[in-house]
Design an enzyme around this catalytic site. Sequence first.
Site, PDB file in Angstrom:
ATOM      1  N   HIS A  32       0.848  -1.184   0.000  1.00 42.00           N
ATOM      2  CA  HIS A  32       0.000   0.000   0.000  1.00 42.00           C
ATOM      3  C   HIS A  32       0.885   1.236   0.000  1.00 42.00           C
ATOM      4  O   HIS A  32       1.981   1.231   0.563  1.00 42.00           O
ATOM      5  CB  HIS A  32      -0.918   0.000   1.231  1.00 42.00           C
ATOM      6  CG  HIS A  32      -2.020   1.016   1.146  1.00 42.00           C
ATOM      7  ND1 HIS A  32      -1.863   2.313   1.560  1.00 42.00           N
ATOM      8  CD2 HIS A  32      -3.287   0.924   0.671  1.00 42.00           C
ATOM      9  CE1 HIS A  32      -2.986   2.976   1.357  1.00 42.00           C
ATOM     10  NE2 HIS A  32      -3.853   2.167   0.816  1.00 42.00           N
ATOM     11  N   GLU A  77      -7.758  -4.737  -0.871  1.00 38.43           N
ATOM     12  CA  GLU A  77      -8.250  -5.473  -2.036  1.00 38.43           C
ATOM     13  C   GLU A  77      -8.309  -6.984  -1.796  1.00 38.43           C
ATOM     14  O   GLU A  77      -9.217  -7.662  -2.287  1.00 38.43           O
ATOM     15  CB  GLU A  77      -7.350  -5.207  -3.251  1.00 38.43           C
ATOM     16  CG  GLU A  77      -7.317  -3.778  -3.724  1.00 38.43           C
ATOM     17  CD  GLU A  77      -6.263  -3.593  -4.800  1.00 38.43           C
ATOM     18  OE1 GLU A  77      -5.750  -4.597  -5.319  1.00 38.43           O
ATOM     19  OE2 GLU A  77      -5.955  -2.441  -5.117  1.00 38.43           O
TER      20      GLU A  77
END
Length: 386
Positions: A272, A325
Amino acid sequence: MPTIETGDPVDVPRGLAGVVVTDTALGDVRGREGFYHYRQYSAVELARTRTFEDVWHLMFHGTLPDAAERADFAARTAALRHLPDEVREALPVIARSSVLSGPLAGLRAALSLFGAAADLRPLYDLDTDRRRADALAVCAAVPTLLTALHRLGQGLAPVEPRDDLPYAANYLYMLTGEEPGPRQARAVEQYLVATVDHGFNASTFTGRVIASTGADLAACLVGAVGALSGPLHGGAPSRALDTLDAIGTPDRIDAWVRAQVLAGRRIMGFGHAVYRTEDPRSRMLREIAEGFGGPLVDFAVRVERRVEAILAELKPGRELHTNVEFYAGVVMELCGLPREMFTPTFCAARAVGWSANILEQAEDSKIIRPAARYTGPPPPQPVPAA
């Protein structure tokens, strides 16, 4: 915050990384801690304990509602789910035009049409109450538009919204045509709450830039959706599931992951831009997935552990963990959502966060107008004769 006079350019990092561009009371992401919040509350705690409507009220009004306020807000927003006739009549054409690109692309056209049909005026010309009313109307319409575009693209008739169902349950109902079970509805609701807002990401910033021009609320959201559609921003929970499909079986995990890493390819669902520890959204979604159980969940957990171990070995010193995700894809798959609707579902939640940011930006009369460094041939050059 220091002010810079017009004409005094200041060098900043590429992509504005880490640059503070404004003040906000809506929330923040503290990446090193693995923590983010909506206003003064932990976003993950809100997802665990509150409804989507509660958080929507918090983002727009600044407070969590009491029982009476919750009932009133839920009723008002549910009544706004129905589309103007002009928009409903145009949706089949939009769906046919975006059958390859999908509902998110169709949403850009549909939102523009909705803004015109609902007579949304420039933010610059409206008072605070009218801006908020416009934002409520657009946010309530987004799930109806997305699900209708998806169903029309599949050759199915759209399902009219139900005013008696909460936001998440109604979304699933419009998508599938069947009222969801409480477990599925709550799991999707928790995902939606967890993705309402997430700092000054590219789509939120895009929406605020457009809002700073005084444009109408639909125009701001169209820009935000456009930014979200980029693969470097919106992500793709479906691609994380594609990773599980590509690995296939537990005995293939290590070889597949090592090949990807050594080839310099990204493993979808890991890493991320902000978090330097475990993504708190991923942690919560893993717990939801484990509550469902089953082979897909067991395989996902096993893949997560091996990917993190191999990344730690091959990329020492880098904190690479699952992001939102990875388990979002697993949870949505378990709840019966088709993969092509994973990112649009994210959009159905983030529309509320975008709108809250747009409303906040509209209170500031200063247009966002940065500078660029010219690097072309030195001017002025003589203009060649025709």
